[in-house]
Design a protein around this motif. Structure first.
Motif, PDB file in Angstrom:
ATOM      1  N   VAL A   1       4.227   1.240  -0.975  1.00 59.56           N
ATOM      2  CA  VAL A   1       5.091   1.234  -2.165  1.00 59.56           C
ATOM      3  C   VAL A   1       4.326   1.696  -3.401  1.00 59.56           C
ATOM      4  O   VAL A   1       4.798   2.549  -4.161  1.00 59.56           O
ATOM      5  N   PHE A   2       3.146   1.156  -3.619  1.00 55.01           N
ATOM      6  CA  PHE A   2       2.411   1.467  -4.844  1.00 55.01           C
ATOM      7  C   PHE A   2       1.717   2.830  -4.797  1.00 55.01           C
ATOM      8  O   PHE A   2       1.604   3.512  -5.813  1.00 55.01           O
ATOM      9  N   PHE A   3       1.234   3.221  -3.624  1.00 56.77           N
ATOM     10  CA  PHE A   3       0.370   4.413  -3.560  1.00 56.77           C
ATOM     11  C   PHE A   3       0.817   5.462  -2.553  1.00 56.77           C
ATOM     12  O   PHE A   3       0.144   6.473  -2.393  1.00 56.77           O
TER      13      PHE A   3
ATOM     14  N   ASN B   1      -2.338   7.954  -6.977  1.00 57.41           N
ATOM     15  CA  ASN B   1      -2.694   6.863  -7.892  1.00 57.41           C
ATOM     16  C   ASN B   1      -2.080   7.153  -9.259  1.00 57.41           C
ATOM     17  O   ASN B   1      -2.579   8.002  -9.997  1.00 57.41           O
TER      18      ASN B   1
ATOM     19  N   TYR C   1       0.843  -1.205   0.000  1.00 53.75           N
ATOM     20  CA  TYR C   1       0.000   0.000   0.000  1.00 53.75           C
ATOM     21  C   TYR C   1       0.869   1.242   0.000  1.00 53.75           C
ATOM     22  O   TYR C   1       0.578   2.225  -0.691  1.00 53.75           O
TER      23      TYR C   1
ATOM     24  N   HIS D   1       5.761   1.210 -12.723  1.00 51.79           N
ATOM     25  CA  HIS D   1       5.751   1.318 -11.259  1.00 51.79           C
ATOM     26  C   HIS D   1       5.723  -0.048 -10.579  1.00 51.79           C
ATOM     27  O   HIS D   1       5.204  -0.176  -9.465  1.00 51.79           O
TER      28      HIS D   1
ATOM     29  N   TRP E   1      -4.223  -3.836  -6.552  1.00 52.73           N
ATOM     30  CA  TRP E   1      -3.682  -4.005  -5.198  1.00 52.73           C
ATOM     31  C   TRP E   1      -4.693  -4.711  -4.302  1.00 52.73           C
ATOM     32  O   TRP E   1      -4.339  -5.601  -3.521  1.00 52.73           O
TER      33      TRP E   1
ATOM     34  N   TRP F   1       6.932  -3.337  -8.504  1.00 48.79           N
ATOM     35  CA  TRP F   1       7.697  -3.444  -7.249  1.00 48.79           C
ATOM     36  C   TRP F   1       8.668  -4.606  -7.396  1.00 48.79           C
ATOM     37  O   TRP F   1       8.249  -5.743  -7.548  1.00 48.79           O
TER      38      TRP F   1
ATOM     39  N   LEU G   1      -8.152   1.178  -6.186  1.00 47.81           N
ATOM     40  CA  LEU G   1      -6.824   0.566  -6.183  1.00 47.81           C
ATOM     41  C   LEU G   1      -6.999  -0.899  -6.562  1.00 47.81           C
ATOM     42  O   LEU G   1      -6.646  -1.805  -5.812  1.00 47.81           O
TER      43      LEU G   1
ATOM     44  N   GLY H   1       0.211  -4.219  -9.142  1.00 50.86           N
ATOM     45  CA  GLY H   1      -0.390  -3.657  -7.938  1.00 50.86           C
ATOM     46  C   GLY H   1      -0.710  -2.176  -7.986  1.00 50.86           C
ATOM     47  O   GLY H   1      -1.616  -1.711  -7.310  1.00 50.86           O
ATOM     48  N   TRP H   2       0.025  -1.426  -8.809  1.00 55.20           N
ATOM     49  CA  TRP H   2      -0.183   0.034  -8.840  1.00 55.20           C
ATOM     50  C   TRP H   2      -1.299   0.433  -9.801  1.00 55.20           C
ATOM     51  O   TRP H   2      -1.676   1.612  -9.855  1.00 55.20           O
TER      52      TRP H   2
END
Lengths: 166, 175
Positions: free
Chosen positions: A26-28, A36, A24, B59, B130, B61, B127, B120-121
């Motif tokens: 890392v991505f956002f 986003n 959560y 993006h 994710w 990970w 979202l 995930g992004w």
């Protein structure tokens, strides 16, 4: 209850919860600055080069925005450092760039012209060769692109690169 | 309740509520790519799912490099997609049927987080990806511990082999 079993369950509670919360962030940036990155198109022009004979090697990668649509580049500008336009390519020109002038890094989802714009799919990284057909005197310039939504920046990154003509 | 016994309590009886839906999420991915829209597995089609891996790169990970390498090698990408789709079909179906539920839970957790690290992004309004990875991943890991001993094939297997698969003096709890 078996103590080793209890310990193993606790370990996996930590793993599952840790994965959820860390991803959560890392991505956002969910615990700091919530963002986003798949909402609005973003481009990176790192590696772009301009030559005195008027050739622009536009190095464009699409790094943000929806995965299923766009992005659409409708204006490419060469600017003096003070912001005055030296030369620009409009939508109808960018909509008709021959595929031979575009070199895509990845074979799938290539950057291409669709008659209305230069289409840059998410994740693709391409070199687009444009000709200004004029001499460009030595100096420093800014190369900037505009998305069809009228923006030349997203998520704090401008869709531009500073280039030196030798 | 001992984890290796075949006993069925109220908690075990409720697990199929989640188990079948969880399995369907994976098995239906196989159906969409192979039965409904075979073009998804056709490298020369614009519907080819290989292109999705390209969209993950900006993006992702930890796995951006792996994704770039895979997308740059179309033959490898295709083999990867076939293997991945097969694994989703096999372990998705196993989870639906409640066959080797613990092993299937581990497999599905790895599959969903394999996608989750890349995708995930992504998600324009919510979202989405994710949420998929986090919830399905946690659910799959839970089944790795609970198994599923009711409305399942494991229910029958566990009656005869409650300790799991026996190899020598070792018992591997696959169900």
């Amino acid at each position: 209850m078996d103590r080793r079993y209890t310990a193993a369950v606790l370990v996996f509670v930590v793993i599952a919860t840790g994965l959820t919360l860390s991803s959560y962030q890392v991505f956002f940036g969910g615990f700091t600055q919530l963002t986003n990155y798949s909402k609005t198109p973003g481009y990176d022009l790192s590696g772009t080069q301009l030559f005195s004979n008027g050739t622009l090697d536009l190095q464009i990668s699409r790094v943000d925005g929806p995965d299923t649509y766009g992005g659409f580049i409708v204006l490419v500008q060469i600017l003096y450092p003070n912001g005055t336009v030296l030369y620009q390519w409009n939508a109808s020109q960018l909509g008709h760039v021959p595929q031979s002038a575009i070199r895509n890094e990845f074979p799938l989802h290539p950057v291409h012209s669709d008659g209305f714009a230069l289409v840059v799919p998410l994740g693709q990284n391409a070199t687009v060769v444009l000709q200004a057909h004029r001499y460009i005197s030595p100096g420093t310039y800014i190369v900037r692109v505009y998305d069809v939504d009228g923006q030349y920046a997203a998520y704090g990154r401008k869709f531009q690169a500073t280039v030196a003509v030798g | 309740m001992d984890r290796s016994e075949g006993s069925i309590d109220g908690t075990q009886m409720a697990l199929p509520i989640l188990r079948i839906t969880l399995g369907w999420m994976f098995f239906s991915a196989f159906l969409r790519r192979v039965v409904n829209v075979p073009a998804k597995m056709n490298p020369s089609s614009s519907a080819y799912v290989g292109g999705k891996l390209l969209t993950f790169i900006p993006h992702a990970w930890l796995i951006s490099g792996v994704l770039e390498y895979t997308v740059e090698h179309p033959a490898l990408l295709y083999e990867f997609l076939v293997a991945w789709t097969a694994l989703e079909a096999i372990f998705g179906l196993f989870m639906i049927l409640g066959f080797m539920s613990r092993l299937s839970g581990l497999a599905l957790a790895l599959l969903v987080w394999g996608i989750g690290l890349g995708a995930g992004w992504i998600g324009t309004t919510c979202l989405d990806e994710w949420q998929i990875a986090a919830v399905e991943g946690a659910a799959a890991l839970m089944f790795m511990f609970t198994g599923s001993r009711w409305l399942s094939l494991d229910q029958l297997i566990a009656k005869k082999y409650p300790q799991g698969l026996r190899i020598g003096r070792w018992h591997i709890p696959l169900w």
